[in-house]
Design a protein around this motif. Structure first.
Motif, PDB file in Angstrom:
ATOM      1  N   GLU A 225     -60.827  35.487 -11.393  1.00  0.00           N
ATOM      2  CA  GLU A 225     -60.063  35.679 -10.160  1.00  0.00           C
ATOM      3  C   GLU A 225     -59.926  37.166  -9.842  1.00  0.00           C
ATOM      4  O   GLU A 225     -60.052  37.577  -8.684  1.00  0.00           O
ATOM      5  N   ALA A 226     -59.685  37.977 -10.875  1.00  0.00           N
ATOM      6  CA  ALA A 226     -59.556  39.426 -10.663  1.00  0.00           C
ATOM      7  C   ALA A 226     -60.883  40.003 -10.175  1.00  0.00           C
ATOM      8  O   ALA A 226     -60.913  40.826  -9.240  1.00  0.00           O
ATOM      9  N   LYS A 227     -61.993  39.568 -10.779  1.00  0.00           N
ATOM     10  CA  LYS A 227     -63.313  40.048 -10.353  1.00  0.00           C
ATOM     11  C   LYS A 227     -63.610  39.587  -8.931  1.00  0.00           C
ATOM     12  O   LYS A 227     -64.148  40.343  -8.121  1.00  0.00           O
ATOM     13  N   LYS A 228     -63.248  38.324  -8.639  1.00  0.00           N
ATOM     14  CA  LYS A 228     -63.467  37.788  -7.292  1.00  0.00           C
ATOM     15  C   LYS A 228     -62.662  38.587  -6.270  1.00  0.00           C
ATOM     16  O   LYS A 228     -63.169  38.971  -5.222  1.00  0.00           O
TER      17      LYS A 228
ATOM     18  N   ALA B 299     -59.396  30.066 -21.867  1.00  0.00           N
ATOM     19  CA  ALA B 299     -59.838  29.566 -20.563  1.00  0.00           C
ATOM     20  C   ALA B 299     -59.002  30.194 -19.443  1.00  0.00           C
ATOM     21  O   ALA B 299     -59.537  30.616 -18.408  1.00  0.00           O
ATOM     22  N   ALA B 300     -57.681  30.282 -19.678  1.00  0.00           N
ATOM     23  CA  ALA B 300     -56.800  30.892 -18.676  1.00  0.00           C
ATOM     24  C   ALA B 300     -57.159  32.369 -18.488  1.00  0.00           C
ATOM     25  O   ALA B 300     -57.183  32.873 -17.361  1.00  0.00           O
ATOM     26  N   ASP B 301     -57.466  33.066 -19.604  1.00  0.00           N
ATOM     27  CA  ASP B 301     -57.872  34.473 -19.517  1.00  0.00           C
ATOM     28  C   ASP B 301     -59.184  34.617 -18.741  1.00  0.00           C
ATOM     29  O   ASP B 301     -59.326  35.516 -17.902  1.00  0.00           O
TER      30      ASP B 301
ATOM     31  N   ALA C 197     -56.642  24.110 -29.676  1.00  0.00           N
ATOM     32  CA  ALA C 197     -56.545  23.721 -28.269  1.00  0.00           C
ATOM     33  C   ALA C 197     -55.724  24.756 -27.498  1.00  0.00           C
ATOM     34  O   ALA C 197     -56.094  25.157 -26.390  1.00  0.00           O
ATOM     35  N   GLU C 198     -54.632  25.215 -28.097  1.00  0.00           N
ATOM     36  CA  GLU C 198     -53.794  26.221 -27.449  1.00  0.00           C
ATOM     37  C   GLU C 198     -54.569  27.526 -27.264  1.00  0.00           C
ATOM     38  O   GLU C 198     -54.514  28.161 -26.210  1.00  0.00           O
TER      39      GLU C 198
END
Length: 193
Positions: free
Chosen positions: A49-52, A41-43, A34-35
């Motif tokens: 977000e970086a691509k956006k 998922a965070a990556d 899970a971790e």
């Protein structure tokens, strides 16, 4: 029965202990998975977000370039129109002083006319460059010139209609040639460039 029960209790106790140990190991593995999944998922979210943001920055930069080009294009069009207006006003100024205008057109005709040419004038000039004017130029040049019955679609000057070819002595052409030669100087005077 005591011995048997003790063996059974021991087996059950060992089984329960083993089951508890397996459950603890499974719980630890589940937590690790899970971790790891949360980190992945965070990556993925961070990468998205970086691509956006990168795509947004590209769109903004491209929009700025297009806006800058559109602005330069509009400015160039306005400057071109102003320069064109200056040359149009020059043509009007030439035509306004009828004596100087007739002298100019007379010299233009004298430089290019051939015996037998017809002189086609602009409808705007029909009262200034009339039959008497054409006859006086013909007399000075010692050639035969006749007024053409058609009017030229020009802003001023004349078209000499010859047997083999025509000669364009229009103000349109003369000012266009002059414009090509000195447009940079006119721009310096008008815009300080």
């Amino acid at each position: 029965m005591n011995g048997k029960q003790a063996i059974i209790d021991k087996i059950i106790g060992d089984a329960n202990a083993r089951a508890a140990q397996i459950a603890e190991e499974a719980k630890a593995k589940t937590g690790a998975i899970a971790e790891k999944a949360e980190k992945a998922a965070a990556d993925i979210i961070a990468e998205g977000e970086a691509k956006k943001k990168a795509a947004f920055d590209i769109v903004v930069a491209n929009s700025a370039v297009v806006a800058n080009l559109d602005c330069k294009k509009a400015l160039l069009t306005a400057k071109t129109n102003l320069i064109g207006g200056a040359f149009d006003r020059a043509a009007e100024t030439l035509r306004a002083d009828k004596k100087k205008y007739r002298d100019l057109v007379s010299k233009m005709i004298a430089s290019a006319a051939e015996d037998g040419d017809k002189v086609r004038v602009s409808e705007l000039d029909k009262d200034v460059l009339d039959k008497a004017f054409i006859e006086s130029v013909a007399k000075k040049c010692r050639i035969k010139l006749t007024p053409d019955k058609e009017y030229a679609q020009i802003k001023g000057g004349v078209i000499l209609v010859g047997k083999n070819y025509d000669k364009n002595l229009s103000l349109d052409l003369e000012l266009q040639t002059l414009r090509e030669e000195c447009e940079g100087e006119v721009a310096k005077v008008l815009f300080g460039e």
